[in-house]
Design a protein around this motif. Structure first.
Motif, mmCIF file in Angstrom:
data_model
loop_
_atom_site.group_PDB
_atom_site.id
_atom_site.type_symbol
_atom_site.label_atom_id
_atom_site.label_comp_id
_atom_site.label_asym_id
_atom_site.label_seq_id
_atom_site.Cartn_x
_atom_site.Cartn_y
_atom_site.Cartn_z
ATOM 1 N N PRO A 29 41.196 37.254 38.547
ATOM 2 C CA PRO A 29 41.606 36.605 39.816
ATOM 3 C C PRO A 29 42.747 35.621 39.617
ATOM 4 O O PRO A 29 43.607 35.478 40.495
ATOM 5 C CB PRO A 29 40.328 35.897 40.277
ATOM 6 N N VAL A 30 42.771 34.929 38.490
ATOM 7 C CA VAL A 30 43.841 33.971 38.236
ATOM 8 C C VAL A 30 45.181 34.676 38.136
ATOM 9 O O VAL A 30 46.210 34.188 38.618
ATOM 10 C CB VAL A 30 43.528 33.173 36.963
ATOM 11 N N ALA A 31 45.188 35.864 37.523
ATOM 12 C CA ALA A 31 46.439 36.617 37.408
ATOM 13 C C ALA A 31 46.946 37.025 38.782
ATOM 14 O O ALA A 31 48.153 37.012 39.052
ATOM 15 C CB ALA A 31 46.215 37.851 36.519
ATOM 16 N N SER A 36 51.265 35.085 43.496
ATOM 17 C CA SER A 36 51.545 34.285 44.696
ATOM 18 C C SER A 36 52.115 32.922 44.329
ATOM 19 O O SER A 36 53.021 32.411 45.003
ATOM 20 C CB SER A 36 50.271 34.104 45.530
ATOM 21 N N PHE A 37 51.581 32.337 43.247
ATOM 22 C CA PHE A 37 52.051 31.014 42.833
ATOM 23 C C PHE A 37 53.505 31.065 42.384
ATOM 24 O O PHE A 37 54.284 30.152 42.642
ATOM 25 C CB PHE A 37 51.158 30.485 41.709
ATOM 26 N N SER A 38 53.888 32.139 41.717
ATOM 27 C CA SER A 38 55.263 32.233 41.225
ATOM 28 C C SER A 38 56.273 32.402 42.354
ATOM 29 O O SER A 38 57.425 31.974 42.242
ATOM 30 C CB SER A 38 55.388 33.407 40.242
#
Length: 249
Positions: A29-31, A36-38
């Motif tokens: 899930p973090v990946a 989206s974060f990038s």
């Protein structure tokens, strides 16, 4: 010695190595959120329409235009080939004969006939361009104008007065006679570059007679009409790039 099927990378038989699988499940899930974060730090390419509309492609299929000859006569000869070629049955054409006789309706095109009625239903039109391919006189082309939205379905049926190209320098509003001494084919061979003095004199006398008739009928003009009036004020205000003839063959 054959390897034991139940052995793991640790070399101890009967034990499962779940460390790698556990970590991959934990960070999966973090990946996903990482993507989206990038993108949060990237510049967003927002199109500021309608304040800053993007220019269209040179061969963009926008609304249609009925072109004129350099003296102002219409290129449409009312052959109805565009209506027959339309797969959406969006075009209605009714041809009529040019009448140069005294008291006749006058001449609107160099040919024997002209398009008396010309309508395009933009509720049906799919902008395929088959109509302009079928036109034998290059009378019908497609402009780069695409702002056709309206809140009235009836106003999306464009009539001839809306589709005709605006009068440019050297052009006169029909009806008026052809250039003296020339034939229809001379128009398509590029021998006409502007209106002549005889044509301008004819139009001036015609307009003067029309003004006298209107004055004789009294104040007002009960027969006047504003066909195809649109809520979008700039729907008939074209730029030079949008009205250039032959831009979209």
């Amino acid at each position: 010695m054959a390897d034991d099927a139940s052995s793991t990378s640790s070399g101890k038989p009967g034990q499962d190595d779940r460390g790698g699988g556990f970590l991959s499940d934990l960070f999966a899930p973090v990946a996903g959120f990482g993507v989206s974060f990038s993108t949060m730090f990237r510049k967003v390419a927002t199109e500021e329409y309608p304040e800053k509309p993007r220019p269209t492609a040179p061969r963009f299929h926008g609304r249609h235009q009925l072109n004129r000859h350099p003296d102002g006569l219409e290129k449409c000869v009312g052959c109805e080939l565009c209506a027959w070629a339309c797969p959406a049955d969006a075009i209605l054409v009714e041809g009529a004969d040019n009448d140069d006789s005294p008291g006749g309706t006058g001449r609107f095109s160099p040919g024997e006939r002209y398009g008396r009625v010309y309508q395009i239903n933009y509720l049906r039109c799919i902008f395929c361009g088959l109509c302009i391919e079928a036109c034998p006189t290059r009378a019908l082309t497609m402009t780069n104008f695409y702002e056709l939205a309206d809140n009235d379905r009836g106003k999306l049926i464009f009539t001839k007065d809306q589709l005709l190209a605006p009068l440019q320098s050297g052009m006169l509003p029909p009806p008026f006679p052809m250039v003296e001494g020339l034939e229809e084919r001379d128009y398509y061979q590029g021998k006409v570059t502007t209106s002549t003095d005889a044509q301008r004199a004819y139009v001036d006398s015609r307009d003067a007679a029309a003004d006298e008739d209107a004055y004789a009928q009294g104040p007002g003009n009960p027969g006047a009409a504003v066909p195809g009036e649109h809520d979008v004020a700039h729907a008939a205000d074209f730029t030079a790039a949008q009205t250039r003839e032959g831009a979209n063959p």
